[in-house]
Design a protein around this motif. Sequence first.
Motif, short mmCIF file in Angstrom:
data_model
loop_
_atom_site.label_atom_id
_atom_site.label_comp_id
_atom_site.label_asym_id
_atom_site.label_seq_id
_atom_site.Cartn_x
_atom_site.Cartn_y
_atom_site.Cartn_z
N THR A 56 0.83 -1.20 0.00
CA THR A 56 0.00 0.00 0.00
C THR A 56 0.87 1.25 0.00
O THR A 56 2.02 1.24 0.46
CB THR A 56 -0.95 0.04 1.22
N GLU A 57 0.28 2.30 -0.52
CA GLU A 57 0.97 3.58 -0.57
C GLU A 57 -0.08 4.67 -0.40
O GLU A 57 -1.14 4.62 -1.05
CB GLU A 57 1.66 3.73 -1.93
N GLN A 58 0.18 5.62 0.47
CA GLN A 58 -0.74 6.75 0.63
C GLN A 58 -0.30 7.84 -0.32
O GLN A 58 0.84 8.33 -0.25
CB GLN A 58 -0.74 7.24 2.08
N VAL A 99 -7.45 -2.45 4.33
CA VAL A 99 -6.90 -1.27 3.66
C VAL A 99 -8.00 -0.47 2.97
O VAL A 99 -7.95 0.76 2.91
CB VAL A 99 -5.81 -1.67 2.63
N VAL A 155 -9.64 4.61 -3.67
CA VAL A 155 -8.63 3.55 -3.69
C VAL A 155 -8.30 3.21 -5.14
O VAL A 155 -9.20 2.98 -5.94
CB VAL A 155 -9.16 2.29 -2.97
N ASN A 183 -1.30 11.60 -2.55
CA ASN A 183 -1.89 12.90 -2.23
C ASN A 183 -3.40 12.83 -2.24
O ASN A 183 -4.00 11.94 -2.85
CB ASN A 183 -1.43 13.94 -3.25
N GLY A 224 -5.58 12.07 -0.12
CA GLY A 224 -6.25 10.97 0.57
C GLY A 224 -6.46 9.72 -0.26
O GLY A 224 -7.30 8.88 0.09
N THR A 262 -5.57 6.11 -1.57
CA THR A 262 -4.80 4.93 -1.19
C THR A 262 -4.51 4.10 -2.44
O THR A 262 -5.42 3.78 -3.19
CB THR A 262 -5.59 4.05 -0.19
N LYS A 263 -3.24 3.78 -2.65
CA LYS A 263 -2.89 2.93 -3.80
C LYS A 263 -2.50 1.56 -3.25
O LYS A 263 -1.64 1.45 -2.37
CB LYS A 263 -1.75 3.54 -4.59
N THR A 267 -12.08 2.40 4.26
CA THR A 267 -11.85 3.83 4.32
C THR A 267 -13.00 4.49 3.56
O THR A 267 -13.85 3.81 3.00
CB THR A 267 -10.49 4.17 3.66
#
Lengths: 151, 113
Positions: free
Chosen positions: B5-7, B36, B43, B9, B11, B13-14, B39
């Motif tokens: 996962t990567e946050q 994950v 995504v 810009n 908000g 989520t990747k 949220t």
Amino acid sequence: MTLSQRFELSITNDISELRRLAEWLSDITHRLAIPRDIAFRLDLCLHEAVHNVIQHAHRERRPHPIDVCLLLESDALRLEIEDEGAPFDPLNVTPITPASDLTEAKAGGWGISLIRQFSDQCQYDRRECKNRLILLFRRDRGNDVGAEPPR
Amino acid sequence: MELQTEQMNEGITKITLSGRLDVAGTNAIDSQFAAVTATQGPVIVDLSAVDFIGSMGVRLLLSNAKALGARGGKMILCKPAPMVRKVLETIGIDAMIPIFDDIDSALRALKPS
């Protein structure tokens, strides 16, 4: 004279066997340079068909064999999946209709639809107390999934 | 099957998946994927390293996309390999979850209009 090759594998009805099955198939398709799209369709249909057998063919949790045969002919590849489970024709199951809206979409139950769409021909029979699903994959169909409706 | 996962810009989520989304692969990441995507933010699911998807993988994507949608969020699928894309299109997922062939297009689609 038509040359054909035959590959057979027997597994038990356990989820952990699905990876062994995929590796068996991958080894064959790599060694024989089967085109990637046909190899993918074989992999997908075999995975879905065998998973269905593992999940639904037997009420009791005891080991049962599932026999898989891959027959390579000049114009097509043929998969046969045989199990000793209760009589069940997966081709009689009403296909799920894709939804246009996420809120109405069914998340599960797509296995049989995928088998129908990604094989060129499907046949079922029951003989000697065994279910047998036969799937055909034509070599000349290429990557054109859905060009012909499966029978 | 691996999940990273990567946050990003704004908000976003990747989630990057790699490997087989077969029964074993889906079971391996099921709980983590749900956690994950629990949220309300958008995504992006990067499928570029997924080389197989079966019906259980489709179920994972659809069920979590539905749950995310119910919370007001949005899921986008990104860069599926050709045969993976064919599976998604055969089931009609592209009519329900947007699919893009690159991250930039996906990010543009998530920007508020």
